[in-house]
Design an enzyme around this catalytic site. Structure first.
Site, PDB file in Angstrom:
ATOM      1  N   ASP A   1       0.741  -1.208   0.107  1.00 35.94           N
ATOM      2  CA  ASP A   1      -0.038   0.301  -0.089  1.00 35.94           C
ATOM      3  C   ASP A   1       0.896   1.132  -0.056  1.00 35.94           C
ATOM      4  O   ASP A   1       1.905   1.092   0.247  1.00 35.94           O
ATOM      5  CB  ASP A   1      -0.857  -0.048   1.150  1.00 35.94           C
ATOM      6  CG  ASP A   1      -1.698   1.094   1.372  1.00 35.94           C
ATOM      7  OD1 ASP A   1      -2.237   1.508   0.372  1.00 35.94           O
ATOM      8  OD2 ASP A   1      -2.038   1.728   2.447  1.00 35.94           O
TER       9      ASP A   1
ATOM     10  N   GLU B   1      -5.293  10.151   8.899  1.00 36.52           N
ATOM     11  CA  GLU B   1      -4.042  10.379   9.231  1.00 36.52           C
ATOM     12  C   GLU B   1      -3.665  10.971  10.609  1.00 36.52           C
ATOM     13  O   GLU B   1      -2.822  11.209  11.529  1.00 36.52           O
ATOM     14  CB  GLU B   1      -3.193  10.737   8.229  1.00 36.52           C
ATOM     15  CG  GLU B   1      -3.241   9.783   7.041  1.00 36.52           C
ATOM     16  CD  GLU B   1      -2.048   9.053   7.023  1.00 36.52           C
ATOM     17  OE1 GLU B   1      -0.912   9.311   7.729  1.00 36.52           O
ATOM     18  OE2 GLU B   1      -1.883   7.790   6.383  1.00 36.52           O
TER      19      GLU B   1
ATOM     20  N   CYS C   1     -11.140   2.473  -0.277  1.00 32.19           N
ATOM     21  CA  CYS C   1     -10.006   3.008   0.063  1.00 32.19           C
ATOM     22  C   CYS C   1      -9.576   2.567   1.677  1.00 32.19           C
ATOM     23  O   CYS C   1     -10.136   2.477   2.351  1.00 32.19           O
ATOM     24  CB  CYS C   1      -9.991   4.593   0.394  1.00 32.19           C
ATOM     25  SG  CYS C   1      -8.461   5.171   1.055  1.00 32.19           S
TER      26      CYS C   1
END
Lengths: 260, 260
Positions: free
Chosen positions: B6, B147, B179
């Site tokens: 990834d 994040e 995602c």
């Protein structure tokens, strides 16, 4: 020839400030769009990427390098100055920290996580003026919001308010935008902070320092008669990059993609 | 040995699904944290980065490669299959598109700008079931929100509502999270969509396909007696990466930084 680099096209806000003061100074710009953002990467990685870019700009004949990226300025500027002692290397953090003291006794600085957690602005500002109170705040979502062109969205205003709450409570009288993308949110930021806070950008302070440096040079680049053409390079080219570049500079430019 | 990659550590949500079905299958994970995110980069750049990673995983003895990154799956999977015809290459988009049709006639797919604007989910789902109505929506701010660990923030809920407004109006009965980061927002997303929409992840669908593939193999990797140790690599290592990895897998893992 001035070489200017950033992790992306956001550094064009610095180019804009330089061109405001010195329209004819020839520049070469490099935006590392294939590896952006730098703000969430480690010191070691940012130093490696920055070196590769300086090698490229040097190969193009640049003697003066402007680090327009706050994250790279924070963690790679001293490293680059040591490695490339033959070059004049300016960075937006060192110049941004020269905050003139009017009534300003309390200054706020905002930037990416890498910039703020490095503590460099606080250190540099305090070194120049030990009586200045410095408050900092990382605003990591501002860059993606600008990149997505969510500049006038209510969600963005809400996020700006959240991030700036503490600095507003501290009643800072100057707020330094320590990230090249943030000038695009200047209106919202000024609105949230209110009239008593003066908002300044690290780009305008860098342009002032660069002008002073160039005036001191024996060959005045500012006065050359036939200016060379400005060149813009990126490591990855997408429509979004072109659009953001146009939004910042207020005109279309030719951007070329190259591999480092 | 299964190689999984990834652009960052988000792909560990796929590892988690694989381990749920096959706890003993040995894996090597690579997260390209030095160059993330992929979602805002060009096809050519993503193909180049993905190739470098597959070379690395191949050198480690991986015969099966799982592209856990939706952006890379969207623009680089066919390219990689052609280039590495000796490997079995699975990608989260091809497996995610296999949406079982219950009452589902209207499916929504959300992902990064690269994934959605490639149109690949729409194409693949329609190819498998031409009667399925497919609606897509790019949600580029979801990755930075995850994040930054803004998972439980009111600002995030507001942004989720903004992005999903259209899909909610279309009354999709299934919503595919296209995602790797989005499963971390699953609660908010489910809450916003309401009880009538079933939320599924591309990771769980990939794990099902992988299990089927491995069962078909002459050597059943699932049943090896002494499983090899799982290995986790990234191209840039920060505390934030470690924290997010722990958050996803629910346990601490050893992560090693390597240069490709």
């Amino acid at each position: 020839m001035i070489g200017i680099f950033d992790s992306g096209v956001g550094g064009l806000t610095v180019v804009k400030e330089i061109k405001k003061l010195m329209p004819d100074v020839p520049i070469i710009y490099f935006g590392d769009t294939a590896r952006l953002p730098y703000g969430n990467k480690s010191r070691e990685t940012i130093q490696k990427y920055s070196s590769e870019i300086v090698d490229f700009l040097k190969s193009k004949g640049c003697q003066t390098i402007v680090i327009a990226c706050n994250s790279a300025s924070s963690v790679a500027a001293d490293y680059l100055r040591e490695k490339y002692s033959e070059l004049n290397i300016l960075d937006v953090v060192s110049t941004g920290a020269r905050i003139r003291r009017g009534k300003a006794k309390k200054v706020g600085v905002i930037g990416t996580t890498a910039t703020i957690s490095s503590g460099i602005y606080k250190k540099k500002i305090s070194k120049l003026d030990s009586n200045m109170e410095v408050y900092t705040q990382a605003c990591p979502l501002f860059v993606p919001l600008v990149e997505e062109d969510w500049i006038r969205r209510p969600e963005t205003k809400k996020i700006v308010r959240t991030y700036l709450r503490e600095l507003k409570l501290k009643k800072v009288d100057t707020l330094l935008l320590g990230c090249t993308h943030y000038p695009l949110l200047e209106k919202i930021i000024s609105g949230v902070m209110g009239k008593r806070t003066k908002v300044i950008t690290s780009g305008e302070k860098l342009a002032e320092k660069l002008r002073a440096d160039l005036r001191g040079d024996s060959i005045s680049i500012v006065e050359i008669e036939s200016p060379a053409e400005d060149k813009y390079f990126v490591s990855d080219l997408k429509n979004k990059n072109k659009k953001l570049a146009g939004m910042i500079l207020g005109k279309k430019i030719k951007i070329k993609k190259i591999d480092l």
